[in-house]
Design a protein around this motif. Structure first.
Motif, PDB file in Angstrom:
ATOM      1  N   GLU A  61      42.678  41.021  78.814  1.00 17.14           N
ATOM      2  CA  GLU A  61      41.939  41.709  77.744  1.00 17.14           C
ATOM      3  C   GLU A  61      42.565  43.075  77.462  1.00 17.14           C
ATOM      4  N   GLY A  62      42.997  43.761  78.518  1.00 17.38           N
ATOM      5  CA  GLY A  62      43.690  45.041  78.345  1.00 17.38           C
ATOM      6  C   GLY A  62      45.003  44.871  77.603  1.00 17.38           C
ATOM      7  N   ILE A  63      45.715  43.796  77.913  1.00 18.98           N
ATOM      8  CA  ILE A  63      46.988  43.515  77.230  1.00 18.98           C
ATOM      9  C   ILE A  63      46.741  43.257  75.754  1.00 18.98           C
ATOM     10  N   LEU A  76      50.046  37.238  89.419  1.00 15.77           N
ATOM     11  CA  LEU A  76      50.828  36.007  89.303  1.00 15.77           C
ATOM     12  C   LEU A  76      50.363  35.214  88.082  1.00 15.77           C
ATOM     13  N   GLN A  77      49.046  35.051  87.944  1.00 15.93           N
ATOM     14  CA  GLN A  77      48.479  34.325  86.795  1.00 15.93           C
ATOM     15  C   GLN A  77      48.828  35.018  85.474  1.00 15.93           C
ATOM     16  N   VAL A  78      48.644  36.352  85.455  1.00 16.16           N
ATOM     17  CA  VAL A  78      48.904  37.131  84.243  1.00 16.16           C
ATOM     18  C   VAL A  78      50.376  37.035  83.858  1.00 16.16           C
ATOM     19  N   SER A  79      51.265  37.151  84.837  1.00 14.14           N
ATOM     20  CA  SER A  79      52.708  37.087  84.574  1.00 14.14           C
ATOM     21  C   SER A  79      53.089  35.751  83.962  1.00 14.14           C
ATOM     22  N   LEU A  96      42.160  61.262  79.900  1.00 15.61           N
ATOM     23  CA  LEU A  96      43.103  60.977  78.810  1.00 15.61           C
ATOM     24  C   LEU A  96      42.444  60.225  77.652  1.00 15.61           C
ATOM     25  N   GLY A  97      41.177  59.841  77.830  1.00 17.74           N
ATOM     26  CA  GLY A  97      40.496  59.062  76.794  1.00 17.74           C
ATOM     27  C   GLY A  97      40.983  57.628  76.733  1.00 17.74           C
ATOM     28  N   LEU A  98      41.548  57.130  77.856  1.00 21.93           N
ATOM     29  CA  LEU A  98      42.101  55.768  77.897  1.00 21.93           C
ATOM     30  C   LEU A  98      41.410  54.929  78.981  1.00 21.93           C
ATOM     31  N   GLU A  99      40.141  55.240  79.235  1.00 23.38           N
ATOM     32  CA  GLU A  99      39.426  54.564  80.319  1.00 23.38           C
ATOM     33  C   GLU A  99      39.307  53.059  80.126  1.00 23.38           C
ATOM     34  N   ASN A 100      39.422  52.595  78.864  1.00 20.00           N
ATOM     35  CA  ASN A 100      39.334  51.148  78.606  1.00 20.00           C
ATOM     36  C   ASN A 100      40.581  50.405  79.094  1.00 20.00           C
ATOM     37  N   LEU A 101      41.607  51.144  79.518  1.00 25.17           N
ATOM     38  CA  LEU A 101      42.834  50.502  80.018  1.00 25.17           C
ATOM     39  C   LEU A 101      42.898  50.478  81.544  1.00 25.17           C
ATOM     40  N   THR A 135      36.847  39.132  87.971  1.00 20.25           N
ATOM     41  CA  THR A 135      37.568  38.495  86.857  1.00 20.25           C
ATOM     42  C   THR A 135      38.830  39.307  86.535  1.00 20.25           C
ATOM     43  N   LEU A 136      39.577  39.656  87.572  1.00 21.46           N
ATOM     44  CA  LEU A 136      40.701  40.583  87.425  1.00 21.46           C
ATOM     45  C   LEU A 136      41.756  40.098  86.432  1.00 21.46           C
ATOM     46  N   ALA A 137      42.190  38.848  86.550  1.00 22.99           N
ATOM     47  CA  ALA A 137      43.222  38.325  85.645  1.00 22.99           C
ATOM     48  C   ALA A 137      42.742  38.379  84.194  1.00 22.99           C
ATOM     49  N   LEU A 138      41.499  37.996  83.968  1.00 24.33           N
ATOM     50  CA  LEU A 138      40.916  38.029  82.622  1.00 24.33           C
ATOM     51  C   LEU A 138      40.830  39.462  82.106  1.00 24.33           C
ATOM     52  N   ASP A 139      40.417  40.387  82.968  1.00 20.81           N
ATOM     53  CA  ASP A 139      40.312  41.796  82.576  1.00 20.81           C
ATOM     54  C   ASP A 139      41.680  42.362  82.180  1.00 20.81           C
ATOM     55  N   ILE A 140      42.708  42.011  82.949  1.00 15.30           N
ATOM     56  CA  ILE A 140      44.064  42.483  82.631  1.00 15.30           C
ATOM     57  C   ILE A 140      44.520  41.910  81.292  1.00 15.30           C
TER      58      ILE A 140
END
Length: 199
Positions: free
Chosen positions: A161-163, A46-49, A141-146, A154-159
């Motif tokens: 950062e991924g974005i 919700l926060q990320v959206s 896949l070599g995409l573990e940072n995503l 800190t889920l919202a913050l982590d998402i």
């Protein structure tokens, strides 16, 4: 190595222009996931959206299975922004869903295979790491940072950062996926061609 046959899926033949859309696949596992707190994950989404909308994105809430609808619709209702948020309860074939996702700039997905369909449509994604198989696949896949673990404080913050990583390295991420697809596809096809027999 995780030999997911979804890697064999191909992108749409007609390349459509990307739009500033973030697709989100949100579901329930009845708290059978890392962290055992789906309410916290939904709140983070919700926060990320809301942050994405503020920065000019439209949100597409899509489902993968019929049982996804309730959680996805609840997120739509809580966002309460029909101008910027679309809830699509339809169930599509894999080709149709890849086509639908292919116009998006990014996706955030709970279901493991939703991530594969997103990548097949040349759309970088944030995978919500709710079980080990998600980390396993993205490592191969070599995409573990995503991958963002669902037990993160800190889920919202982590998402977010991924974005940011996706926005900065969109093409690089898709090229990495294509390279791994090229490597793994023959390894997945070979046992099928041999009727799963072992010498």
């Amino acid at each position: 190595m995780i030999g997911d046959p979804g890697i064999l899926l191909n992108p749409p033949t007609v390349i459509r222009k990307k739009e500033k859309i973030a697709a989100i696949n949100w579901v329930t596992t009845f708290n059978r996931l890392y962290g055992q707190d789906e309410a916290a994950i939904e709140n983070a989404l919700l926060q990320v959206s809301k942050k994405l909308i503020k920065s000019g994105y439209k949100i597409l809430l899509y489902v993968f299975w019929g049982s996804d609808r309730e959680a996805s619709k609840r997120l739509y209702d809580n966002l309460n922004d029909p101008l910027n948020v679309t809830y699509d309860p339809s169930l599509y074939s894999e080709e149709e869903l890849i086509e639908k996702l292919s116009v998006c700039s990014l996706s955030i997905n709970f279901k493991l295979h939703a991530n594969i369909l997103s990548l097949a449509g040349n759309v970088p994604c944030i995978a919500l790491g709710y079980r080990f198989k998600v980390f396993d696949l993205f490592q191969s896949l070599g995409l573990e940072n995503l991958v963002v673990s669902t037990d993160s404080d800190t889920l919202a913050l982590d998402i977010m950062e991924g974005i940011q990583e996706i926005e900065l390295n969109n093409e690089k991420i898709i090229e990495q996926y294509k390279k791994k697809k090229e490597h793994f596809s023959p390894l997945i096809i070979e046992p099928i061609k041999n009727n799963f027999t072992v010498d």
